[in-house]
Design a protein around this motif. Structure first.
Motif, short mmCIF file in Angstrom:
data_model
loop_
_atom_site.label_atom_id
_atom_site.label_comp_id
_atom_site.label_asym_id
_atom_site.label_seq_id
_atom_site.Cartn_x
_atom_site.Cartn_y
_atom_site.Cartn_z
N ILE A 108 38.72 58.61 105.71
CA ILE A 108 39.29 59.66 106.49
C ILE A 108 40.74 59.70 106.01
O ILE A 108 41.61 58.60 105.55
N GLN A 109 41.51 60.86 106.25
CA GLN A 109 42.88 61.14 105.89
C GLN A 109 43.74 60.29 106.71
O GLN A 109 44.90 60.14 106.38
N SER A 110 43.35 60.24 107.99
CA SER A 110 44.08 59.52 109.06
C SER A 110 43.32 58.30 110.07
O SER A 110 42.39 58.38 109.79
N PRO A 111 43.97 57.66 110.82
CA PRO A 111 43.30 56.76 111.45
C PRO A 111 42.20 57.21 112.44
O PRO A 111 41.31 56.60 112.94
N LEU A 112 42.16 58.64 112.81
CA LEU A 112 41.45 59.30 113.71
C LEU A 112 41.03 60.62 113.11
O LEU A 112 41.64 61.25 112.85
N ALA A 113 39.57 60.93 113.07
CA ALA A 113 39.05 62.09 112.72
C ALA A 113 39.42 63.18 113.47
O ALA A 113 38.87 63.02 114.90
N ARG A 114 40.00 64.12 113.08
CA ARG A 114 40.28 65.25 113.99
C ARG A 114 40.27 66.48 113.17
O ARG A 114 40.47 66.38 111.87
N SER A 115 40.52 67.53 113.84
CA SER A 115 40.37 68.84 113.22
C SER A 115 41.55 69.09 112.02
O SER A 115 42.80 68.65 112.31
N GLY A 116 41.11 69.72 111.10
CA GLY A 116 42.16 69.78 109.98
C GLY A 116 42.19 68.55 108.89
O GLY A 116 42.65 68.73 107.72
N PHE A 117 41.73 67.54 109.28
CA PHE A 117 41.51 66.47 108.56
C PHE A 117 40.24 66.37 107.55
O PHE A 117 39.06 66.75 108.07
N THR A 118 40.33 65.81 106.28
CA THR A 118 39.22 65.64 105.51
C THR A 118 38.59 64.61 105.63
O THR A 118 38.98 63.30 105.75
N VAL A 119 37.13 64.38 105.84
CA VAL A 119 36.36 63.09 105.93
C VAL A 119 35.38 62.92 104.71
O VAL A 119 34.93 63.96 104.42
N GLN A 120 34.93 61.74 104.65
CA GLN A 120 33.78 61.59 103.61
C GLN A 120 32.90 60.61 104.49
O GLN A 120 33.23 59.50 104.85
N VAL A 121 31.54 61.08 104.35
CA VAL A 121 30.39 60.48 105.01
C VAL A 121 29.13 60.25 104.29
O VAL A 121 29.04 60.93 103.22
N ASP A 122 28.55 59.33 104.53
CA ASP A 122 27.10 59.50 104.19
C ASP A 122 26.21 59.92 105.36
O ASP A 122 26.66 59.46 106.43
N TYR A 123 25.05 60.34 105.21
CA TYR A 123 24.22 60.82 106.42
C TYR A 123 22.69 60.85 106.07
O TYR A 123 22.50 61.08 104.73
N THR A 124 22.10 60.81 107.11
CA THR A 124 20.69 60.92 106.82
C THR A 124 20.28 62.00 107.90
O THR A 124 20.55 61.92 108.92
N LEU A 125 19.58 63.02 107.52
CA LEU A 125 19.05 64.20 108.31
C LEU A 125 17.69 64.08 108.80
O LEU A 125 16.85 63.99 107.64
N LYS A 126 17.13 63.77 109.98
CA LYS A 126 15.74 63.61 110.29
C LYS A 126 15.48 64.83 111.02
O LYS A 126 16.14 65.17 112.00
N LEU A 127 14.16 65.18 111.02
CA LEU A 127 13.55 66.27 111.88
C LEU A 127 12.93 65.53 112.93
O LEU A 127 12.95 64.38 113.23
N ALA A 128 12.65 66.48 114.04
CA ALA A 128 12.22 65.83 115.31
C ALA A 128 11.24 64.84 115.30
O ALA A 128 11.13 63.90 116.13
N ASP A 129 10.14 65.19 114.38
CA ASP A 129 9.20 64.17 114.15
C ASP A 129 9.48 62.76 113.52
O ASP A 129 8.74 62.05 113.13
N GLY A 130 10.67 62.75 113.16
CA GLY A 130 11.15 61.51 112.38
C GLY A 130 11.28 61.63 111.01
O GLY A 130 11.82 60.64 110.01
N THR A 131 10.89 62.54 110.31
CA THR A 131 10.65 62.84 108.70
C THR A 131 12.00 62.96 108.39
O THR A 131 12.76 63.69 108.92
N VAL A 132 12.56 62.14 107.22
CA VAL A 132 13.86 62.41 106.59
C VAL A 132 13.66 63.57 105.66
O VAL A 132 12.82 63.88 104.81
#
Length: 103
Positions: A41-65
């Motif tokens: 993150i560009q600053s100590p706190l993620a807020r509007s206008g700042f760029t962040v880098q994340v890893d994520y996993t998106l799961k459907l309602a049934d738990g399928t990745v």
């Protein structure tokens, strides 16, 4: 939450890809679960206008990745508050801070 920690966020269909199902929008109408880890993150706190880098996993309602960046070395970067991601995802990351994950 801080960099390296993980947060699990449930996002209602209306805050994700909408409720109108179509062939071009296969996630519409589905409640989604994101597991998000804040990496950078560009600053100590993620807020509007700042760029962040994340890893994520998106799961459907049934738990399928459905999609993940975890273990791919292709982290996801975006600027908060600029409409680059679905509203629910933007909201989930806003307020995260260095060394925290949202669950």
């Amino acid at each position: 939450m801080t960099i390296g920690q993980t947060k699990t966020v449930k996002i209602a269909a209306k805050d994700a890809y909408g409720t109108q199902k179509s062939a071009s929008n296969p996630l519409a109408g589905q409640n989604l679960t994101f597991v998000i880890t804040l990496l950078e993150i560009q600053s100590p706190l993620a807020r509007s206008g700042f760029t962040v880098q994340v890893d994520y996993t998106l799961k459907l309602a049934d738990g399928t990745v459905y999609q993940t960046t975890v273990g791919t070395d292709q982290h996801f970067s975006f600027t908060l508050g600029k409409g680059q991601v679905i509203a629910g995802f933007d909201d989930a990351v806003t307020g995260m801070n260095v060394a925290k994950q949202k669950r």
